[in-house]
Design a protein around this motif. Structure first.
Motif, mmCIF file in Angstrom:
data_model
loop_
_atom_site.group_PDB
_atom_site.id
_atom_site.type_symbol
_atom_site.label_atom_id
_atom_site.label_comp_id
_atom_site.label_asym_id
_atom_site.label_seq_id
_atom_site.Cartn_x
_atom_site.Cartn_y
_atom_site.Cartn_z
ATOM 1 N N ARG A 186 0.827 -1.206 0.000
ATOM 2 C CA ARG A 186 0.000 0.000 0.000
ATOM 3 C C ARG A 186 0.865 1.262 0.000
ATOM 4 O O ARG A 186 0.518 2.256 -0.630
ATOM 5 C CB ARG A 186 -0.934 0.004 1.206
ATOM 6 C CG ARG A 186 -2.156 -0.878 1.062
ATOM 7 C CD ARG A 186 -3.105 -0.733 2.231
ATOM 8 N NE ARG A 186 -4.296 -1.534 2.049
ATOM 9 C CZ ARG A 186 -5.393 -1.137 1.415
ATOM 10 N NH1 ARG A 186 -5.435 0.089 0.908
ATOM 11 N NH2 ARG A 186 -6.439 -1.926 1.292
ATOM 12 N N ARG A 187 1.971 1.231 0.710
ATOM 13 C CA ARG A 187 2.835 2.404 0.759
ATOM 14 C C ARG A 187 3.430 2.728 -0.602
ATOM 15 O O ARG A 187 3.689 3.878 -0.918
ATOM 16 C CB ARG A 187 3.969 2.172 1.762
ATOM 17 C CG ARG A 187 3.520 2.091 3.206
ATOM 18 C CD ARG A 187 4.725 1.981 4.110
ATOM 19 N NE ARG A 187 4.428 1.259 5.332
ATOM 20 C CZ ARG A 187 5.328 0.902 6.222
ATOM 21 N NH1 ARG A 187 6.605 1.180 6.006
ATOM 22 N NH2 ARG A 187 4.975 0.259 7.319
ATOM 23 N N VAL A 188 3.645 1.699 -1.395
ATOM 24 C CA VAL A 188 4.191 1.905 -2.734
ATOM 25 C C VAL A 188 3.095 2.263 -3.732
ATOM 26 O O VAL A 188 3.212 3.227 -4.508
ATOM 27 C CB VAL A 188 4.952 0.652 -3.211
ATOM 28 C CG1 VAL A 188 5.369 0.798 -4.672
ATOM 29 C CG2 VAL A 188 6.174 0.407 -2.344
ATOM 30 N N LEU A 189 2.015 1.486 -3.701
ATOM 31 C CA LEU A 189 0.956 1.676 -4.690
ATOM 32 C C LEU A 189 0.111 2.920 -4.422
ATOM 33 O O LEU A 189 -0.417 3.522 -5.371
ATOM 34 C CB LEU A 189 0.048 0.449 -4.733
ATOM 35 C CG LEU A 189 0.659 -0.819 -5.316
ATOM 36 C CD1 LEU A 189 -0.367 -1.949 -5.323
ATOM 37 C CD2 LEU A 189 1.166 -0.560 -6.739
ATOM 38 N N GLY A 190 -0.051 3.304 -3.140
ATOM 39 C CA GLY A 190 -0.890 4.455 -2.821
ATOM 40 C C GLY A 190 -0.479 5.723 -3.553
ATOM 41 O O GLY A 190 -1.275 6.295 -4.327
ATOM 42 N N PRO A 191 0.755 6.197 -3.373
ATOM 43 C CA PRO A 191 1.175 7.402 -4.091
ATOM 44 C C PRO A 191 1.207 7.222 -5.611
ATOM 45 O O PRO A 191 0.929 8.168 -6.355
ATOM 46 C CB PRO A 191 2.587 7.657 -3.543
ATOM 47 C CG PRO A 191 2.617 6.968 -2.222
ATOM 48 C CD PRO A 191 1.750 5.764 -2.379
ATOM 49 N N MET A 192 1.533 6.008 -6.058
ATOM 50 C CA MET A 192 1.584 5.759 -7.505
ATOM 51 C C MET A 192 0.206 5.894 -8.139
ATOM 52 O O MET A 192 0.029 6.579 -9.151
ATOM 53 C CB MET A 192 2.158 4.370 -7.775
ATOM 54 C CG MET A 192 3.640 4.227 -7.485
ATOM 55 S SD MET A 192 4.220 2.534 -7.750
ATOM 56 C CE MET A 192 3.824 2.296 -9.494
ATOM 57 N N VAL A 193 -0.787 5.234 -7.535
ATOM 58 C CA VAL A 193 -2.144 5.276 -8.085
ATOM 59 C C VAL A 193 -2.731 6.682 -7.949
ATOM 60 O O VAL A 193 -3.341 7.210 -8.878
ATOM 61 C CB VAL A 193 -3.046 4.236 -7.381
ATOM 62 C CG1 VAL A 193 -4.501 4.398 -7.826
ATOM 63 C CG2 VAL A 193 -2.551 2.828 -7.663
ATOM 64 N N GLY A 194 -2.549 7.296 -6.772
ATOM 65 C CA GLY A 194 -3.051 8.653 -6.576
ATOM 66 C C GLY A 194 -2.439 9.638 -7.549
ATOM 67 O O GLY A 194 -3.137 10.480 -8.126
ATOM 68 N N GLY A 195 -1.126 9.543 -7.749
ATOM 69 C CA GLY A 195 -0.463 10.427 -8.699
ATOM 70 C C GLY A 195 -0.932 10.204 -10.121
ATOM 71 O O GLY A 195 -1.104 11.163 -10.886
ATOM 72 N N ALA A 196 -1.138 8.929 -10.488
ATOM 73 C CA ALA A 196 -1.600 8.619 -11.846
ATOM 74 C C ALA A 196 -3.004 9.173 -12.083
ATOM 75 O O ALA A 196 -3.286 9.762 -13.136
ATOM 76 C CB ALA A 196 -1.574 7.114 -12.068
ATOM 77 N N LEU A 197 -3.898 8.991 -11.103
ATOM 78 C CA LEU A 197 -5.270 9.493 -11.253
ATOM 79 C C LEU A 197 -5.307 11.013 -11.300
ATOM 80 O O LEU A 197 -6.008 11.596 -12.130
ATOM 81 C CB LEU A 197 -6.136 8.980 -10.103
ATOM 82 C CG LEU A 197 -6.432 7.484 -10.083
ATOM 83 C CD1 LEU A 197 -7.191 7.110 -8.813
ATOM 84 C CD2 LEU A 197 -7.244 7.091 -11.321
ATOM 85 N N ALA A 198 -4.541 11.658 -10.402
ATOM 86 C CA ALA A 198 -4.503 13.118 -10.401
ATOM 87 C C ALA A 198 -3.890 13.647 -11.688
ATOM 88 O O ALA A 198 -4.391 14.621 -12.283
ATOM 89 C CB ALA A 198 -3.717 13.622 -9.189
ATOM 90 N N GLY A 199 -2.807 13.019 -12.138
ATOM 91 C CA GLY A 199 -2.165 13.457 -13.384
ATOM 92 C C GLY A 199 -3.099 13.320 -14.579
ATOM 93 O O GLY A 199 -3.182 14.217 -15.433
ATOM 94 N N ALA A 200 -3.819 12.208 -14.649
ATOM 95 C CA ALA A 200 -4.771 12.008 -15.740
ATOM 96 C C ALA A 200 -5.895 13.036 -15.668
ATOM 97 O O ALA A 200 -6.329 13.588 -16.696
ATOM 98 C CB ALA A 200 -5.340 10.594 -15.692
ATOM 99 N N GLY A 201 -6.364 13.309 -14.447
ATOM 100 C CA GLY A 201 -7.416 14.309 -14.287
ATOM 101 C C GLY A 201 -6.968 15.690 -14.723
ATOM 102 O O GLY A 201 -7.711 16.418 -15.398
ATOM 103 N N TRP A 202 -5.759 16.087 -14.341
ATOM 104 C CA TRP A 202 -5.245 17.396 -14.751
ATOM 105 C C TRP A 202 -5.022 17.477 -16.260
ATOM 106 O O TRP A 202 -5.233 18.508 -16.866
ATOM 107 C CB TRP A 202 -3.945 17.692 -14.012
ATOM 108 C CG TRP A 202 -4.159 18.274 -12.653
ATOM 109 C CD1 TRP A 202 -5.086 19.221 -12.313
ATOM 110 C CD2 TRP A 202 -3.467 17.947 -11.449
ATOM 111 N NE1 TRP A 202 -5.004 19.510 -10.970
ATOM 112 C CE2 TRP A 202 -4.022 18.746 -10.416
ATOM 113 C CE3 TRP A 202 -2.440 17.069 -11.140
ATOM 114 C CZ2 TRP A 202 -3.568 18.679 -9.105
ATOM 115 C CZ3 TRP A 202 -1.986 16.999 -9.836
ATOM 116 C CH2 TRP A 202 -2.551 17.796 -8.836
ATOM 117 N N TRP A 203 -4.593 16.366 -16.850
ATOM 118 C CA TRP A 203 -4.390 16.349 -18.302
ATOM 119 C C TRP A 203 -5.710 16.583 -19.025
ATOM 120 O O TRP A 203 -5.789 17.397 -19.955
ATOM 121 C CB TRP A 203 -3.786 15.013 -18.720
ATOM 122 C CG TRP A 203 -3.518 14.911 -20.193
ATOM 123 C CD1 TRP A 203 -2.490 15.468 -20.893
ATOM 124 C CD2 TRP A 203 -4.317 14.198 -21.161
ATOM 125 N NE1 TRP A 203 -2.594 15.161 -22.234
ATOM 126 C CE2 TRP A 203 -3.704 14.385 -22.419
ATOM 127 C CE3 TRP A 203 -5.475 13.437 -21.068
ATOM 128 C CZ2 TRP A 203 -4.218 13.821 -23.586
ATOM 129 C CZ3 TRP A 203 -5.998 12.870 -22.217
ATOM 130 C CH2 TRP A 203 -5.364 13.069 -23.462
#
Length: 223
Positions: free
Chosen positions: A56-73
């Motif tokens: 979870r510590r690894v995947l949490g920031p990865m998934v959150g960053g990917a979703l936020a990045g896609a949303g901003w794009w």
């Protein structure tokens, strides 16, 4: 002139209360994302991360960053998201929906574990809410609206950290660069209302206590 002042005072009250709601909303969404990402119920964010599995510590920031990045794009392909301070200073149209979505994506990113502050989202959301709620007050001048929106931003900041004076000073000195009584009075009132509203619902307190044993008034003045 008297009616304009009455409208301005009413707008200050509205903006202060809505800034508190903006602070509460972003705080609750942030906590929801944190709890979902790291699968904990009680305790601070640090406690939740410490007790989470390595996966979870690894995947949490990865998934959150990917979703936020896609949303901003997607968001920036469709609309412009101008900077807060510049938009208010130019008396430009407030992109309420764009700022609100952008704020939500910031909360998603921070809640998933990104090492960023949480003060940007409530500033934008509070300004968007304040602009929407005071649009009907037609007697307000462009300068009055600039003051109100800057105060909304500072009050939103104050609400999430439970620091009314810091929020007021952010509005008057950083956003408006003015000690004018109209500016300072509006900043203090909106920030106080926002913090009172937010703290009553979140039960948050300022993370900094004053005075403390390690410091003194003389040391603070010297710094």
């Amino acid at each position: 002139m008297a009616r304009r002042n009455v409208d301005f005072f009413c707008a200050v009250i509205i903006v202060g209360l809505l800034a508190g709601i903006a602070g509460v909303s972003t705080t609750f969404v942030l906590r929801f994302v944190q709890h979902m990402t790291y699968h904990y119920t009680f305790g601070s964010f640090l406690v939740g991360i410490t007790g989470a599995s390595p996966v979870r510590r690894v995947l949490g920031p990865m998934v959150g960053g990917a979703l936020a990045g896609a949303g901003w794009w997607v968001l920036r392909r469709r609309v412009q998201v101008p900077p807060l301070a510049e938009t208010i200073a130019r008396h430009a149209r407030i992109p309420r929906l764009a700022w609100s979505i952008d704020a939500a994506l910031q909360v998603l990113l921070v809640g998933s574990g990104a090492s960023l502050g949480r003060e940007g989202a409530p500033r934008q959301f509070a300004s968007a809410l304040g602009d929407f709620a005071t649009e009907w007050l037609k007697r307000l001048s462009s300068r009055d609206r600039e003051i109100l929106l800057a105060c909304a931003a500072g009050a939103g900041l104050g609400a999430v950290y439970a620091v009314p004076l810091a929020g007021a000073l952010f509005s008057s000195r950083i956003m408006l660069n003015s000690w004018h009584p109209r500016v300072l009075g509006a900043a203090l009132l909106t920030s106080a209302l926002a913090v009172a509203t937010g703290s009553a619902l979140t039960h948050d307190r300022s993370s900094l206590e004053w005075p403390i044993g390690e410091s003194s008034y003389l040391l603070t003045a010297h710094g």
